[in-house]
Design a protein around this motif. Structure first.
Motif, PDB file in Angstrom:
ATOM      1  N   MET A   1       0.848  -1.201   0.000  1.00 13.83           N
ATOM      2  CA  MET A   1       0.000   0.000   0.000  1.00 13.83           C
ATOM      3  C   MET A   1       0.880   1.247   0.000  1.00 13.83           C
ATOM      4  O   MET A   1       1.789   1.371   0.815  1.00 13.83           O
ATOM      5  N   SER A   2       0.625   2.138  -0.921  1.00  9.33           N
ATOM      6  CA  SER A   2       1.502   3.294  -1.123  1.00  9.33           C
ATOM      7  C   SER A   2       1.472   4.279   0.033  1.00  9.33           C
ATOM      8  O   SER A   2       2.504   4.827   0.421  1.00  9.33           O
ATOM      9  N   LEU A   3       0.286   4.530   0.601  1.00  9.17           N
ATOM     10  CA  LEU A   3       0.112   5.593   1.588  1.00  9.17           C
ATOM     11  C   LEU A   3       0.162   5.051   3.012  1.00  9.17           C
ATOM     12  O   LEU A   3      -0.456   4.026   3.323  1.00  9.17           O
ATOM     13  N   THR A   4       0.876   5.771   3.884  1.00 16.09           N
ATOM     14  CA  THR A   4       0.881   5.475   5.313  1.00 16.09           C
ATOM     15  C   THR A   4       0.568   6.765   6.052  1.00 16.09           C
ATOM     16  O   THR A   4       1.208   7.798   5.809  1.00 16.09           O
ATOM     17  N   LEU A   5      -0.407   6.713   6.954  1.00 13.65           N
ATOM     18  CA  LEU A   5      -0.723   7.873   7.790  1.00 13.65           C
ATOM     19  C   LEU A   5      -0.198   7.627   9.193  1.00 13.65           C
ATOM     20  O   LEU A   5      -0.589   6.667   9.862  1.00 13.65           O
ATOM     21  N   HIS A   6       0.691   8.498   9.631  1.00 10.68           N
ATOM     22  CA  HIS A   6       1.227   8.465  10.985  1.00 10.68           C
ATOM     23  C   HIS A   6       0.353   9.389  11.828  1.00 10.68           C
ATOM     24  O   HIS A   6       0.263  10.594  11.545  1.00 10.68           O
ATOM     25  N   PHE A   7      -0.261   8.854  12.870  1.00  8.42           N
ATOM     26  CA  PHE A   7      -1.339   9.580  13.546  1.00  8.42           C
ATOM     27  C   PHE A   7      -1.546   9.053  14.965  1.00  8.42           C
ATOM     28  O   PHE A   7      -0.910   8.086  15.391  1.00  8.42           O
ATOM     29  N   HIS A   8      -2.479   9.723  15.684  1.00  8.74           N
ATOM     30  CA  HIS A   8      -3.002   9.182  16.932  1.00  8.74           C
ATOM     31  C   HIS A   8      -4.516   9.296  16.876  1.00  8.74           C
ATOM     32  O   HIS A   8      -5.055  10.303  16.407  1.00  8.74           O
ATOM     33  N   PRO A   9      -5.241   8.258  17.337  1.00 12.00           N
ATOM     34  CA  PRO A   9      -6.705   8.238  17.167  1.00 12.00           C
ATOM     35  C   PRO A   9      -7.477   9.250  17.995  1.00 12.00           C
ATOM     36  O   PRO A   9      -8.688   9.393  17.801  1.00 12.00           O
ATOM     37  N   LEU A  10      -6.828   9.971  18.916  1.00 13.15           N
ATOM     38  CA  LEU A  10      -7.516  11.019  19.669  1.00 13.15           C
ATOM     39  C   LEU A  10      -7.220  12.417  19.144  1.00 13.15           C
ATOM     40  O   LEU A  10      -7.915  13.369  19.498  1.00 13.15           O
ATOM     41  N   ALA A  11      -6.188  12.550  18.323  1.00 14.12           N
ATOM     42  CA  ALA A  11      -5.733  13.870  17.897  1.00 14.12           C
ATOM     43  C   ALA A  11      -6.699  14.461  16.872  1.00 14.12           C
ATOM     44  O   ALA A  11      -6.945  13.872  15.824  1.00 14.12           O
ATOM     45  N   SER A  12      -7.202  15.641  17.170  1.00 17.11           N
ATOM     46  CA  SER A  12      -8.246  16.233  16.328  1.00 17.11           C
ATOM     47  C   SER A  12      -7.750  16.547  14.921  1.00 17.11           C
ATOM     48  O   SER A  12      -8.492  16.379  13.947  1.00 17.11           O
ATOM     49  N   PHE A  13      -6.511  17.007  14.775  1.00 12.77           N
ATOM     50  CA  PHE A  13      -6.011  17.264  13.428  1.00 12.77           C
ATOM     51  C   PHE A  13      -5.828  15.960  12.656  1.00 12.77           C
ATOM     52  O   PHE A  13      -5.952  15.941  11.424  1.00 12.77           O
ATOM     53  N   CYS A  14      -5.552  14.866  13.351  1.00 18.53           N
ATOM     54  CA  CYS A  14      -5.491  13.564  12.690  1.00 18.53           C
ATOM     55  C   CYS A  14      -6.882  13.146  12.209  1.00 18.53           C
ATOM     56  O   CYS A  14      -7.025  12.564  11.129  1.00 18.53           O
ATOM     57  N   TRP A  15      -7.905  13.446  13.013  1.00 18.37           N
ATOM     58  CA  TRP A  15      -9.277  13.145  12.582  1.00 18.37           C
ATOM     59  C   TRP A  15      -9.574  13.816  11.253  1.00 18.37           C
ATOM     60  O   TRP A  15     -10.230  13.250  10.380  1.00 18.37           O
ATOM     61  N   LYS A  16      -9.120  15.038  11.118  1.00 19.58           N
ATOM     62  CA  LYS A  16      -9.374  15.817   9.911  1.00 19.58           C
ATOM     63  C   LYS A  16      -8.854  15.070   8.679  1.00 19.58           C
ATOM     64  O   LYS A  16      -9.558  14.954   7.651  1.00 19.58           O
ATOM     65  N   ALA A  17      -7.627  14.559   8.752  1.00 23.13           N
ATOM     66  CA  ALA A  17      -7.049  13.806   7.635  1.00 23.13           C
ATOM     67  C   ALA A  17      -7.752  12.469   7.444  1.00 23.13           C
ATOM     68  O   ALA A  17      -7.993  12.036   6.307  1.00 23.13           O
ATOM     69  N   LEU A  18      -8.079  11.807   8.545  1.00 26.42           N
ATOM     70  CA  LEU A  18      -8.762  10.516   8.451  1.00 26.42           C
ATOM     71  C   LEU A  18     -10.119  10.646   7.763  1.00 26.42           C
ATOM     72  O   LEU A  18     -10.512   9.787   6.958  1.00 26.42           O
ATOM     73  N   ILE A  19     -10.850  11.708   8.081  1.00 20.75           N
ATOM     74  CA  ILE A  19     -12.150  11.922   7.443  1.00 20.75           C
ATOM     75  C   ILE A  19     -11.980  11.970   5.931  1.00 20.75           C
ATOM     76  O   ILE A  19     -12.747  11.347   5.183  1.00 20.75           O
ATOM     77  N   ALA A  20     -10.969  12.681   5.461  1.00 17.13           N
ATOM     78  CA  ALA A  20     -10.729  12.781   4.016  1.00 17.13           C
ATOM     79  C   ALA A  20     -10.389  11.421   3.418  1.00 17.13           C
ATOM     80  O   ALA A  20     -10.879  11.064   2.332  1.00 17.13           O
ATOM     81  N   LEU A  21      -9.574  10.646   4.086  1.00 16.14           N
ATOM     82  CA  LEU A  21      -9.220   9.314   3.591  1.00 16.14           C
ATOM     83  C   LEU A  21     -10.447   8.405   3.536  1.00 16.14           C
ATOM     84  O   LEU A  21     -10.659   7.682   2.546  1.00 16.14           O
ATOM     85  N   TYR A  22     -11.275   8.449   4.574  1.00 15.83           N
ATOM     86  CA  TYR A  22     -12.452   7.583   4.622  1.00 15.83           C
ATOM     87  C   TYR A  22     -13.548   8.045   3.666  1.00 15.83           C
ATOM     88  O   TYR A  22     -14.337   7.229   3.179  1.00 15.83           O
ATOM     89  N   GLU A  23     -13.612   9.344   3.393  1.00 22.01           N
ATOM     90  CA  GLU A  23     -14.618   9.869   2.462  1.00 22.01           C
ATOM     91  C   GLU A  23     -14.537   9.163   1.108  1.00 22.01           C
ATOM     92  O   GLU A  23     -15.551   8.841   0.503  1.00 22.01           O
TER      93      GLU A  23
END
Length: 217
Positions: free
Chosen positions: A1-23
């Motif tokens: 898989m080409s893309l890797t997101l380095h994140f934490h599941p509570l971090a609000s700015f991470c949520w922002k990116a996750l929403i875009a990926l899941y959309e």
């Protein structure tokens, strides 16, 4: 898989990116980073010297992309799907970025100020700063209340970058300064966000960690 997101599941700015990926059901590998782990922190700093998440790594394009807003625009340009986060029309794109900045700067940052103050040691709190942050949130809520008078999303009919910013900001914002009866349009917008499949998934995945959210003393 080409893309890797380095994140934490509570971090609000991470949520922002996750929403875009899941959309757009964009395939990616999630890498949860524990900043309390020296090795994991060092690995994140190696990727992005500031040492904050989210950071997107695209091995196929040999690109490292930090910052949630930039990650979403990068995805929009290179891994576009059914949801376009920034309109093609230049004027509307500018307004979308402005609305996104509004949520980051005038909802997210004051919310974060209040949350982080709860983590300060006894006697080191900043009550004046917290009250200023609460006042900013109330002002922002009143503006959103007017903006959402006709329903829909932050920019009207289409879900966008601005909604990716609004969802985490309002989720945590409502914990520190409730919307109240005067902000029914805002509250209805927040309910639409929570019902959105992408954000609902983010919330579901974060739920096991919610006990770590700092509560009011």
């Amino acid at each position: 898989m080409s893309l890797t997101l380095h994140f934490h599941p509570l971090a609000s700015f991470c949520w922002k990116a996750l929403i875009a990926l899941y959309e757009n059901d964009t395939p990616f590998t999630p890498n949860l980073v524990d900043l309390g782990n020296p090795a994991e922190r060092a690995a994140l700093v190696k990727l992005w010297g500031i040492g904050k998440f989210p950071v997107l790594r695209d091995d196929a394009r040999n690109e490292t992309v930090p910052e949630s807003s930039i990650i979403i625009e990068y995805l929009d340009r290179n891994y576009g799907g059914r949801t376009r986060f920034i309109p093609d029309d230049a004027g509307r794109a500018l307004q979308t970025r402005l609305r996104e900045r509004f949520y980051d700067l005038y909802v997210h940052l004051p919310m974060q100020k209040i949350m982080l103050d709860r983590l300060r040691p006894q006697g080191k709190q900043d009550p004046r700063g917290v009250e200023e942050a609460r006042a900013q949130l109330r002002t922002s809520y009143a503006m959103i209340e007017q903006q959402m008078a006709n329903g829909g999303w932050a920019m009207g009919e289409d879900f966008s970058l601005a909604d990716c910013a609004a969802a985490p900001s309002l989720f945590y914002g409502s914990m520190v300064v409730p919307f109240g009866d005067a902000n029914r349009n805002l509250a209805a917008y927040f309910e639409r966000l929570k019902a959105r499949r992408s954000f609902a998934r983010v919330l579901q995945e974060a739920e096991p960690y919610f006990q770590m959210v700092p509560r009011e003393p």
